[in-house]
Scaffold this active site. Structure first.
Site, PDB file in Angstrom:
ATOM      1  N   ARG A 102       0.874  -1.181   0.000  1.00  0.00           N
ATOM      2  CA  ARG A 102       0.000   0.000   0.000  1.00  0.00           C
ATOM      3  C   ARG A 102       0.904   1.221   0.000  1.00  0.00           C
ATOM      4  O   ARG A 102       1.699   1.412   0.919  1.00  0.00           O
ATOM      5  CB  ARG A 102      -0.902   0.014   1.238  1.00  0.00           C
ATOM      6  CG  ARG A 102      -1.525   1.372   1.504  1.00  0.00           C
ATOM      7  CD  ARG A 102      -2.613   1.367   2.532  1.00  0.00           C
ATOM      8  NE  ARG A 102      -3.810   0.721   2.013  1.00  0.00           N
ATOM      9  CZ  ARG A 102      -5.016   0.814   2.581  1.00  0.00           C
ATOM     10  NH1 ARG A 102      -5.175   1.522   3.688  1.00  0.00           N
ATOM     11  NH2 ARG A 102      -6.047   0.200   2.058  1.00  0.00           N
ATOM     12  N   HIS A 129      -7.461   0.699  -6.274  1.00  0.00           N
ATOM     13  CA  HIS A 129      -7.662  -0.140  -5.082  1.00  0.00           C
ATOM     14  C   HIS A 129      -8.374  -1.414  -5.562  1.00  0.00           C
ATOM     15  O   HIS A 129      -9.550  -1.632  -5.272  1.00  0.00           O
ATOM     16  CB  HIS A 129      -8.496   0.641  -4.065  1.00  0.00           C
ATOM     17  CG  HIS A 129      -8.440   0.091  -2.671  1.00  0.00           C
ATOM     18  ND1 HIS A 129      -7.676  -1.007  -2.323  1.00  0.00           N
ATOM     19  CD2 HIS A 129      -9.056   0.505  -1.525  1.00  0.00           C
ATOM     20  CE1 HIS A 129      -7.829  -1.238  -1.021  1.00  0.00           C
ATOM     21  NE2 HIS A 129      -8.654  -0.350  -0.522  1.00  0.00           N
ATOM     22  N   GLN A 132     -10.262  -3.891  -3.201  1.00  0.00           N
ATOM     23  CA  GLN A 132     -11.533  -3.341  -2.741  1.00  0.00           C
ATOM     24  C   GLN A 132     -12.630  -3.603  -3.774  1.00  0.00           C
ATOM     25  O   GLN A 132     -13.737  -4.036  -3.434  1.00  0.00           O
ATOM     26  CB  GLN A 132     -11.380  -1.833  -2.504  1.00  0.00           C
ATOM     27  CG  GLN A 132     -12.628  -1.161  -1.980  1.00  0.00           C
ATOM     28  CD  GLN A 132     -12.944  -1.581  -0.561  1.00  0.00           C
ATOM     29  OE1 GLN A 132     -12.096  -1.524   0.319  1.00  0.00           O
ATOM     30  NE2 GLN A 132     -14.180  -2.013  -0.309  1.00  0.00           N
ATOM     31  N   ASP A 224     -17.288   7.472  -1.056  1.00  0.00           N
ATOM     32  CA  ASP A 224     -16.015   7.322  -0.343  1.00  0.00           C
ATOM     33  C   ASP A 224     -15.656   8.688   0.236  1.00  0.00           C
ATOM     34  O   ASP A 224     -16.306   9.699  -0.066  1.00  0.00           O
ATOM     35  CB  ASP A 224     -14.942   6.808  -1.335  1.00  0.00           C
ATOM     36  CG  ASP A 224     -13.589   6.522  -0.669  1.00  0.00           C
ATOM     37  OD1 ASP A 224     -13.539   6.421   0.576  1.00  0.00           O
ATOM     38  OD2 ASP A 224     -12.579   6.402  -1.402  1.00  0.00           O
ATOM     39  N   CYS A 264     -16.282   1.919   0.955  1.00  0.00           N
ATOM     40  CA  CYS A 264     -15.115   1.070   1.232  1.00  0.00           C
ATOM     41  C   CYS A 264     -14.668   1.164   2.676  1.00  0.00           C
ATOM     42  O   CYS A 264     -13.995   0.256   3.165  1.00  0.00           O
ATOM     43  CB  CYS A 264     -13.964   1.455   0.295  1.00  0.00           C
ATOM     44  SG  CYS A 264     -13.466   3.174   0.473  1.00  0.00           S
ATOM     45  N   ARG A 292     -13.503  -8.444   1.873  1.00  0.00           N
ATOM     46  CA  ARG A 292     -12.072  -8.227   1.587  1.00  0.00           C
ATOM     47  C   ARG A 292     -11.311  -9.513   1.905  1.00  0.00           C
ATOM     48  O   ARG A 292     -10.428  -9.933   1.166  1.00  0.00           O
ATOM     49  CB  ARG A 292     -11.521  -7.076   2.444  1.00  0.00           C
ATOM     50  CG  ARG A 292     -12.076  -5.698   2.116  1.00  0.00           C
ATOM     51  CD  ARG A 292     -11.603  -5.195   0.770  1.00  0.00           C
ATOM     52  NE  ARG A 292     -10.144  -5.130   0.695  1.00  0.00           N
ATOM     53  CZ  ARG A 292      -9.392  -4.128   1.175  1.00  0.00           C
ATOM     54  NH1 ARG A 292      -9.978  -3.072   1.715  1.00  0.00           N
ATOM     55  NH2 ARG A 292      -8.072  -4.141   1.050  1.00  0.00           N
TER      56      ARG A 292
HETATM   57  N1   CP Z   1     -11.169  -0.025   2.684  1.00  0.00           N
HETATM   58  C1   CP Z   1      -9.892  -0.099   3.075  1.00  0.00           C
HETATM   59  O1   CP Z   1      -8.958  -0.338   2.307  1.00  0.00           O
HETATM   60  O2   CP Z   1      -9.718   0.114   4.422  1.00  0.00           O
HETATM   61  P1   CP Z   1      -8.324   0.355   5.151  1.00  0.00           P
HETATM   62  O3   CP Z   1      -7.763   1.665   4.656  1.00  0.00           O
HETATM   63  O4   CP Z   1      -8.648   0.406   6.614  1.00  0.00           O
HETATM   64  O5   CP Z   1      -7.399  -0.775   4.817  1.00  0.00           O
HETATM   65  N1  NVA Z   2      -9.954   6.815  -1.202  1.00  0.00           N
HETATM   66  C1  NVA Z   2      -9.545   6.393   0.119  1.00  0.00           C
HETATM   67  C2  NVA Z   2      -9.772   4.923   0.296  1.00  0.00           C
HETATM   68  C3  NVA Z   2      -9.421   4.387   1.636  1.00  0.00           C
HETATM   69  C4  NVA Z   2      -9.589   2.896   1.735  1.00  0.00           C
HETATM   70  C5  NVA Z   2      -8.095   6.753   0.343  1.00  0.00           C
HETATM   71  O1  NVA Z   2      -7.281   6.565  -0.560  1.00  0.00           O
HETATM   72  O2  NVA Z   2      -7.787   7.257   1.437  1.00  0.00           O
END
Ligand code: CP
Ligand code: NVA
Length: 305
Positions: A102, A129, A132, A224, A264, A292
């Protein structure tokens, strides 16, 4: 799998993605059957941003498949500063059988995949993502019994999550309507890809600044955060811009009566969604979170076995 890394939904065919969803359903239905499937295999998890769901679902998922995980925080690796992406990749491939990452720029994940001769799984970048989106379409399939021909309305900031939803919708034949303010709409290349590839499955794309237009008759209403990780400094200004895009009772009422509400997570209650919608019987946000786990077990299984 034909493709050795899970970087973006775009790399996979409809059949490959449907196979992953069906494997995820098999694993969910009978997890014990897969308990030794990745016995003795180790996943390195590189996190340059915070996480609840991604960290816990990958960690629990690999253990449930008989493997192990190693959590690497930003302080430990300091990717690209303490050590180059190339050197990290060439070290990890000597010790573990898979990398979940990530990070910020999407090209970091691409370079990691290019250099590491072990599978790399994208656990979120600024661009996409994909894990997701797989969990989300698994959730839609469970609740609606199909994906093709449904209408998914995404309301808010066009970001990593909406990009992956658009790619997946194009592959699964789901219509997408994106409602975002001017300046926050999908990048032209993302919209162009979605339209071009969606033609093969009957999926269409509408991009509008009008939230009500997007939500009208929708089977799924998705939102989101208005400020993603890395955009914290813009959060205050974005709250003003996105106010008309809140998913509340009035907006949600324009969707079909049995529409799903999806997010998400993490959610900012009172901003992009009100409590009464996220806590309503239409909301499936915790099913998405659970899925997930199942979706990523299928991805790890296909990539790492
Ligand atoms: N939806 C998601 O990826 O959550 P986190 O940022 O908590 O991993
Ligand atoms: N769009 C958000 C998703 C978090 C899971 C971010 O990137 O922070």
């Amino acid at each position: 799998m034909r493709v050795p890394d899970f970087l973006t939904i775009r790399d996979f065919t409809t059949d490959e993605l449907l196979h992953l969803l069906s494997l995820a359903r098999e694993i969910k239905a009978d997890p014990a059957r897969f308990s030794g499937a990745l016995k003795g295999r180790t996943l390195a998890m590189i996190f340059e941003k915070p996480s609840l769901r991604t960290r816990v679902s990958f960690d629990a998922g690999i253990q449930q498949l008989g493997g192990f995980s190693i959590y690497l925080s930003p302080a430990e690796i300091n990717l690209g500063k303490r050590e180059s992406v190339y050197d990290v990749a060439r070290n990890l491939e000597r010790m573990v059988q898979g990398i979940m990452i990530r990070t910020f720029a999407h090209d970091i994940v691409e370079r990691m995949a290019e250099w590491a001769r072990i599978p790399v799984i994208n656990g979120l970048t600024d661009f996409s993502h994909p894990c997701q989106a797989m969990a989300d379409f698994l959730t839609i399939l469970e609740h609606k019994g199909r994906l093709g021909g449904l209408k998914l309305a995404y309301v808010g900031d066009s970001n990593n999550v909406s990009n992956s939803l658009m790619f997946a919708a194009a592959r699964f034949g789901t219509h997408v309507a994106i409602a975002s303010p001017e300046g926050y709409q999908p990048k032209p290349e993302v919209a162009a890809w979605t339209r071009a590839e969606g033609a093969a499955t009957g999926s269409t794309l509408l991009v509008t600044a009008d939230a009500a237009e997007a939500v009208a008759g929708a089977d799924v209403v998705y939102t989101d955060t208005w400020a993603s990780m890395g955009q914290e400094a813009e959060a205050h200004a974005r709250r003003q811009v996105f106010r008309p895009y809140q998913v509340n009772r009035e907006l949600f009422a324009k969707a079909k009566p049995d529409a799903l509400f999806m997010h998400c997570l993490p959610a900012h209650r009172g901003e992009e969604v009100t409590d009464e919608i996220i806590d309503s019987p239409n909301s499936v946000v915790f099913d998405e979170a659970e899925n997930r786990l199942h979706a990523q077990k299928a991805i790890m299984l296909e990539m790492m076995r």
